[in-house]
Design a protein around this motif. Sequence first.
Motif, PDB file in Angstrom:
ATOM      1  N   PRO A 122      -4.595   9.032   4.766  1.00  0.00           N
ATOM      2  CA  PRO A 122      -3.336   8.296   4.706  1.00  0.00           C
ATOM      3  C   PRO A 122      -3.514   6.857   5.185  1.00  0.00           C
ATOM      4  N   VAL A 123      -2.507   6.058   4.991  1.00  0.00           N
ATOM      5  CA  VAL A 123      -2.546   4.652   5.379  1.00  0.00           C
ATOM      6  C   VAL A 123      -2.841   4.533   6.870  1.00  0.00           C
TER       7      VAL A 123
ATOM      8  N   GLY B  36      -4.595  -6.371  10.851  1.00  0.00           N
ATOM      9  CA  GLY B  36      -3.510  -6.171   9.890  1.00  0.00           C
ATOM     10  C   GLY B  36      -3.927  -5.604   8.551  1.00  0.00           C
ATOM     11  N   ARG B  37      -5.193  -5.245   8.403  1.00  0.00           N
ATOM     12  CA  ARG B  37      -5.665  -4.663   7.139  1.00  0.00           C
ATOM     13  C   ARG B  37      -5.345  -3.175   7.136  1.00  0.00           C
ATOM     14  N   LEU B  38      -4.641  -2.739   6.079  1.00  0.00           N
ATOM     15  CA  LEU B  38      -4.289  -1.337   5.914  1.00  0.00           C
ATOM     16  C   LEU B  38      -5.144  -0.738   4.807  1.00  0.00           C
TER      17      LEU B  38
ATOM     18  N   LEU C 182      -7.343   2.096  -1.475  1.00  0.00           N
ATOM     19  CA  LEU C 182      -6.349   1.026  -1.534  1.00  0.00           C
ATOM     20  C   LEU C 182      -6.493   0.179  -0.273  1.00  0.00           C
ATOM     21  N   ILE C 183      -6.326  -1.122  -0.420  1.00  0.00           N
ATOM     22  CA  ILE C 183      -6.338  -2.044   0.728  1.00  0.00           C
ATOM     23  C   ILE C 183      -5.153  -2.982   0.584  1.00  0.00           C
TER      24      ILE C 183
ATOM     25  N   ILE D 170       0.814  -1.215   0.000  1.00  0.00           N
ATOM     26  CA  ILE D 170       0.000   0.000   0.000  1.00  0.00           C
ATOM     27  C   ILE D 170       0.851   1.270   0.000  1.00  0.00           C
ATOM     28  N   GLU D 171       1.956   1.261   0.726  1.00  0.00           N
ATOM     29  CA  GLU D 171       2.822   2.448   0.774  1.00  0.00           C
ATOM     30  C   GLU D 171       3.386   2.752  -0.612  1.00  0.00           C
TER      31      GLU D 171
END
Length: 118
Positions: free
Chosen positions: A91-92, A98-100, A114-115, A74-75
């Motif tokens: 932002p993230v 643990g899902r971002l 975004l995931i 994701i970053e």
Amino acid sequence: MSDPATQGIKTVLHPVIDLTRAKAVYAALFGMEPQTDAPYYIGFDIAGTHIGLVPAGGPQGMTSPVAYWHVPDIEASLAAVTAAGAVVVEPVRDVGRGRLVATFTDVDGNVLGLIQDQ
């Protein structure tokens, strides 16, 4: 060949005003009850896609549906789209297990998500 930058759209979140009424409509549409049913979120898993209902747009203040692209990093994905002209909206952040997630707008103001699953 390198790994693709995305695994596709697998999650679409819809902001709703009345969670109970929205749940009834989507359950009728899908012909099934939701897999996740909480006061803060209703979720249906349909043919490999997760459809979520978020009351009042949730903490992110959604005003329209948001399609979430599942990505391996994701970053890196957020950095790539912002370098290309996108603007970060959210932002993230870790939403649990643990899902971002993150959201951004494209150059026309469309909100995309975004995931990354850990």
